[in-house]
Design a protein around this motif. Structure first.
Motif: not given
Ligand SMILES: *Cc1c(COP(=O)(O)O)cnc(C)c1O
Length: 470
Positions: A83, A86, A104, A127, A173, A222, A224, A227, A265-267, A304-305, A307
């Motif tokens: 992503a 980040a 991404e 996205d 999405r 998709h 997401h 976070s 993403g969002g780990l 889509e990681f 952070r």
């Molecule tokens: C921000 C975002 C991510 C990444 O999130 P992290 O918390 O940084 O891993 C992935 N996909 C989408 C669509 C996002 O908006």
């Protein structure tokens, strides 16, 4: 200061008990701080700098790939798309590209960065929630994967698909609406989130199924949902709901039209110690247990990681310009504040940062800890990097490091007080006990600040007059 578990004085012992990658990273950071001072990256006239641990970034990229390799059927196509928001820095995107990671993107600027880094369209995913017709046209012309956020966007894609064929993998999405995490502003899967098609709303699921039925070229799905602050179990539920929807759609269509699921993403990242937790391996294992069908080879995967790939590999290093005392509280006035740690300064409870203290030569500072404020350079009272933090008493000329700032911090400059964007340097051990640096981004010059503040249009407003006015 960092590992502190070897009190025997025997270096071999510490090897035997096993230094972890996390210990090694902390040790590299200390070395880099000292080398940054010795090599003059930081000094009285350049009082703030960002540092990126190249070794650590490579390790995280490898850990991510290994984690999903371990749980997917052999031959499953997996694209890990970083992503870009980040850490939107071209050399970082190039480094990740070399490590087998795609991108991404969510704006024309981010797409331009990935193209400057040499990422091919087939390793790029678009996205954003507010794509213009021009952005969509460009993405489809380039063959970049696009996830439509809503029915109006799908209308635009329909029109583009009628006018010209595209190689772009296309999807929708969805928001499984599984609920919020600990930080409301970062919770993407609430009932009223602005992202994607809200799956549990009346008629939404049916609309999504029909959208696929009518468009054989819609081959991806998709979501997401994670976070910072979102528990892994909730993320896994979001992925499970997305997988269930793909199965339902393919079942109702009687064909495997959806061939790829983008799990987002969002780990979350641990900001309270050097430990990497949770790990990609833990998350991948949890997902493979919660949603086994997703990993049996019938679906390609996109992740889509953001952070979690970069946060622990960045350090903001700043000089203590002055120290003072106010109301009995010692205050260290440094050059790192709201311009590099915007979230922390405006929402300190949600985004606390670890601060490490170093002396003027860049050596870890020791001595009795004192509760003190670590303030930034901006002209408002709340510009505090850390409030009432116990640290060895800081002195003029010392250095403070804001740790775990590789994502969403120094790469996200906030131009308060026209403070310059600091330079950013990547580092690696040089093989002979020292540290080698490379410039990732030069510090912003005063000329650049003036230019970006309309310097070329200085008399634009004084020469603009309504007819007849004086
Ligand atoms: C921000 C975002 C991510 C990444 O999130 P992290 O918390 O940084 O891993 C992935 N996909 C989408 C669509 C996002 O908006």
């Amino acid at each position: 200061m960092v590992t502190g578990n070897d009190t025997t004085g025997d270096a071999v012992d510490s090897v035997k008990v096993g230094r972890t990658d996390d210990d090694e990273r902390a040790a590299r950071r200390d070395e880099a701080v000292r080398a940054a001072v010795e090599q003059g990256l930081l000094g009285p006239d350049s009082p703030i700098v960002g540092l990126l641990d190249v070794t650590g970034i490579r390790e995280s990229a490898a850990a991510l790939r290994a984690a999903f390799d371990a749980v997917t059927a052999p031959g499953t196509p997996v694209l890990h798309a970083f992503a870009v928001k980040a850490t939107p820095l071209v050399p970082v995107l190039r480094l990740l590209r070399e490590a087998g990671i795609g991108a991404e993107v969510a704006s024309p600027g981010e797409l331009a960065l990935t193209r400057a880094a040499g990422l091919p369209p087939e390793r790029t995913v678009l996205d954003s929630p507010a794509k213009t017709p021009a952005e969509l046209r460009e993405a489809l012309a380039l063959g970049i994967a696009v996830n439509a956020d809503n029915p109006q966007e799908l209308d635009r894609i329909d029109a583009l698909m009628r006018s010209a064929p595209s190689r772009s993998p296309l999807g929708i999405r969805v928001n499984p609406q599984v609920g919020a995490g600990a930080i409301e502003a970062l919770s993407t899967a609430t009932a009223t989130s602005k992202f994607g098609v809200a799956l549990r709303d009346e008629g939404a699921r049916e609309w999504v199924v029909r959208a696929y039925l009518e468009r054989p070229w819609l081959t991806r799905l998709h979501a997401h949902t994670g976070s910072q602050g979102v528990p892994l179990s909730l993320m896994a539920r979001g992925v499970a709901e997305t997988y269930a929807l793909a199965e339902e759609i393919n079942g109702r269509l009687g064909r495997r039209q959806i061939d790829t699921i983008d799990i987002g993403g969002g780990l979350p990242v641990n900001f309270s110690s050097d430990a990497t937790t949770p790990t990609y391996a833990q998350y991948a294992r949890l997902l493979s247990e919660a949603v086994p069908g997703l990993f049996d080879g019938r679906y390609g995967l996109v992740t889509e990681f953001g952070r979690s790939l970069l946060a622990k590999h960045g350090t903001v290093l700043a000089r203590v310009e002055y120290t003072k005392s106010a109301g009995g509280r010692p205050v260290a006035v440094t050059h790192a504040g709201v311009q590099v740690a915007t979230r922390t300064v405006y929402a300190p409870a949600a985004w606390p940062l670890r601060i490490a203290a170093y002396d003027a030569k860049g050596r870890p500072k020791t001595g009795a800890e004192v509760v003190q404020d670590v303030a930034g350079p901006a002209c408002f009272a709340g510009d505090l990097l850390a409030e009432a933090r116990a640290l060895p008493r800081l002195e003029q000329g010392d250095l403070v490091a804001a740790l775990d700032t590789g994502a969403y911090y120094f790469a996200h400059h906030y131009a308060y007080n026209s403070l310059a964007r600091p330079g950013i340097h990547g580092f690696v051990p040089d093989g002979s006990g020292g540290v080698a640096f490379a410039t990732v981004r030069a510090a912003q010059s005063l000329d650049a600040i003036v230019t970006e503040a309309g310097g070329a249009h200085a008399s634009a407003l004084t020469t603009l007059r309504a007819p007849g006015s004086r």
